[in-house]
Design a protein around this motif. Structure first.
Motif, mmCIF file in Angstrom:
data_model
loop_
_atom_site.group_PDB
_atom_site.id
_atom_site.type_symbol
_atom_site.label_atom_id
_atom_site.label_comp_id
_atom_site.label_asym_id
_atom_site.label_seq_id
_atom_site.Cartn_x
_atom_site.Cartn_y
_atom_site.Cartn_z
ATOM 1 N N HIS A 184 -10.171 -9.348 7.698
ATOM 2 C CA HIS A 184 -10.216 -8.100 6.932
ATOM 3 C C HIS A 184 -8.983 -7.249 7.217
ATOM 4 C CE1 HIS A 184 -11.750 -4.571 4.878
ATOM 5 N NE2 HIS A 184 -11.480 -3.873 5.975
ATOM 6 N N GLU A 185 -8.670 -7.051 8.496
ATOM 7 C CA GLU A 185 -7.498 -6.252 8.840
ATOM 8 C C GLU A 185 -6.219 -6.923 8.366
ATOM 9 O OE1 GLU A 185 -5.319 -3.924 12.532
ATOM 10 O OE2 GLU A 185 -6.676 -5.565 13.026
ATOM 11 N N ALA A 186 -6.120 -8.237 8.526
ATOM 12 C CA ALA A 186 -4.930 -8.962 8.066
ATOM 13 C C ALA A 186 -4.748 -8.801 6.560
ATOM 14 C CB ALA A 186 -5.035 -10.441 8.436
ATOM 15 N N THR A 187 -5.849 -8.823 5.825
ATOM 16 C CA THR A 187 -5.792 -8.646 4.374
ATOM 17 C C THR A 187 -5.349 -7.234 4.022
ATOM 18 O OG1 THR A 187 -7.534 -10.286 4.080
ATOM 19 C CG2 THR A 187 -7.142 -8.776 2.244
ATOM 20 N N GLU A 188 -5.893 -6.251 4.691
ATOM 21 C CA GLU A 188 -5.520 -4.861 4.415
ATOM 22 C C GLU A 188 -4.034 -4.632 4.699
ATOM 23 O OE1 GLU A 188 -7.380 -2.379 2.911
ATOM 24 O OE2 GLU A 188 -8.633 -4.149 2.553
ATOM 25 N N ILE A 189 -3.527 -5.185 5.794
ATOM 26 C CA ILE A 189 -2.115 -5.037 6.131
ATOM 27 C C ILE A 189 -1.249 -5.636 5.030
ATOM 28 C CG2 ILE A 189 -0.297 -5.807 7.722
ATOM 29 C CD1 ILE A 189 -2.450 -5.632 9.966
ATOM 30 N N SER A 190 -1.648 -6.779 4.488
ATOM 31 C CA SER A 190 -0.833 -7.471 3.483
ATOM 32 C C SER A 190 -0.698 -6.691 2.187
ATOM 33 C CB SER A 190 -1.415 -8.849 3.185
ATOM 34 O OG SER A 190 -2.572 -8.745 2.365
ATOM 35 N N LYS A 191 -1.614 -5.793 1.906
ATOM 36 C CA LYS A 191 -1.591 -5.052 0.636
ATOM 37 C C LYS A 191 -0.371 -4.154 0.490
ATOM 38 C CE LYS A 191 -6.568 -5.178 -0.048
ATOM 39 N NZ LYS A 191 -7.814 -4.384 -0.127
ATOM 40 N N GLY A 192 0.284 -3.813 1.588
ATOM 41 C CA GLY A 192 1.488 -2.990 1.528
ATOM 42 C C GLY A 192 2.770 -3.792 1.389
ATOM 43 N N CYS A 193 2.664 -5.091 1.233
ATOM 44 C CA CYS A 193 3.830 -5.968 1.197
ATOM 45 C C CYS A 193 4.720 -5.694 -0.011
ATOM 46 C CB CYS A 193 3.360 -7.425 1.178
ATOM 47 S SG CYS A 193 4.732 -8.579 1.086
ATOM 48 N N PRO A 194 6.028 -5.557 0.188
ATOM 49 C CA PRO A 194 6.954 -5.310 -0.912
ATOM 50 C C PRO A 194 7.076 -6.459 -1.916
ATOM 51 C CG PRO A 194 7.938 -4.646 1.166
ATOM 52 C CD PRO A 194 6.675 -5.391 1.495
ATOM 53 N N ILE A 195 6.540 -7.639 -1.620
ATOM 54 C CA ILE A 195 6.630 -8.736 -2.585
ATOM 55 C C ILE A 195 5.966 -8.352 -3.903
ATOM 56 C CG2 ILE A 195 4.508 -9.967 -1.943
ATOM 57 C CD1 ILE A 195 6.164 -12.576 -2.298
ATOM 58 N N PHE A 196 4.977 -7.485 -3.849
ATOM 59 C CA PHE A 196 4.269 -7.074 -5.058
ATOM 60 C C PHE A 196 5.106 -6.154 -5.930
ATOM 61 C CE2 PHE A 196 0.771 -7.859 -1.940
ATOM 62 C CZ PHE A 196 0.360 -9.063 -2.505
ATOM 63 N N ASP A 197 6.199 -5.623 -5.386
ATOM 64 C CA ASP A 197 7.078 -4.736 -6.152
ATOM 65 C C ASP A 197 7.996 -5.497 -7.100
ATOM 66 O OD1 ASP A 197 5.991 -2.631 -4.740
ATOM 67 O OD2 ASP A 197 7.626 -2.538 -3.295
ATOM 68 N N TYR A 198 8.119 -6.805 -6.928
ATOM 69 C CA TYR A 198 9.014 -7.554 -7.815
ATOM 70 C C TYR A 198 8.376 -8.857 -8.266
ATOM 71 C CZ TYR A 198 10.738 -10.386 -3.848
ATOM 72 O OH TYR A 198 10.850 -11.226 -2.763
ATOM 73 N N ASP A 199 7.190 -8.742 -8.789
ATOM 74 C CA ASP A 199 6.485 -9.862 -9.417
ATOM 75 C C ASP A 199 6.180 -11.014 -8.471
ATOM 76 O OD1 ASP A 199 6.544 -8.478 -11.809
ATOM 77 O OD2 ASP A 199 8.407 -9.421 -12.463
ATOM 78 N N GLY A 200 6.038 -10.733 -7.205
ATOM 79 C CA GLY A 200 5.607 -11.785 -6.295
ATOM 80 C C GLY A 200 4.217 -12.244 -6.689
ATOM 81 N N ALA A 201 3.991 -13.537 -6.636
ATOM 82 C CA ALA A 201 2.710 -14.085 -7.089
ATOM 83 C C ALA A 201 1.579 -13.675 -6.153
ATOM 84 C CB ALA A 201 2.792 -15.608 -7.200
#
Length: 117
Positions: free
Chosen positions: A87-104
């Motif tokens: 759960h914590e690992a998933t929450e941390i991943s939500k801030g990842c910049p990959i989502f800012d440039y169409d990361g899958a």
């Protein structure tokens, strides 16, 4: 605490279309995100991966250039993150910049202790 592997997939095509200034700004986002993880004691390690690679099959009797997967599936980098649980690992991943440039997506896998298997 357990260690979790984040595999970053996709986003390479969008990154290639960015201007040099946009790339620099985006890398600064990655740097800030990772620095924050480090300050919180969550970052263990991580690096981007090169685009080229080799695929080894059949105990090394077949070696080909690769990886040959759909662009959105290419692993572009990884982090190892320390977290209390999935759960914590998933929450941390939500801030990842990959989502800012169409990361899958970010694939999250718990790193198993070989001594317990």
């Amino acid at each position: 605490m357990s260690n979790f592997l984040y595999l970053f997939r996709g986003g390479d095509a969008a990154y290639e279309r960015m201007s040099q200034k946009e790339r620099q700004e985006h890398m600064e986002l990655w740097g800030a995100w990772m620095e924050n993880l480090q300050q919180q004691g969550n970052l263990v390690d991580g690096q981007p991966l090169g685009a080229e690679g080799k695929v080894v099959r059949d105990r090394g009797t077949v070696v080909t250039d690769g990886p040959f997967v759909e662009g959105s599936e290419v692993v572009g980098g990884y982090l190892i993150v320390s977290a209390a649980d999935f759960h914590e690992a998933t929450e941390i991943s939500k801030g990842c910049p990959i989502f800012d440039y169409d990361g899958a997506f970010v694939e999250i896998r718990e790193i198993q202790d070989m001594d317990n298997h």
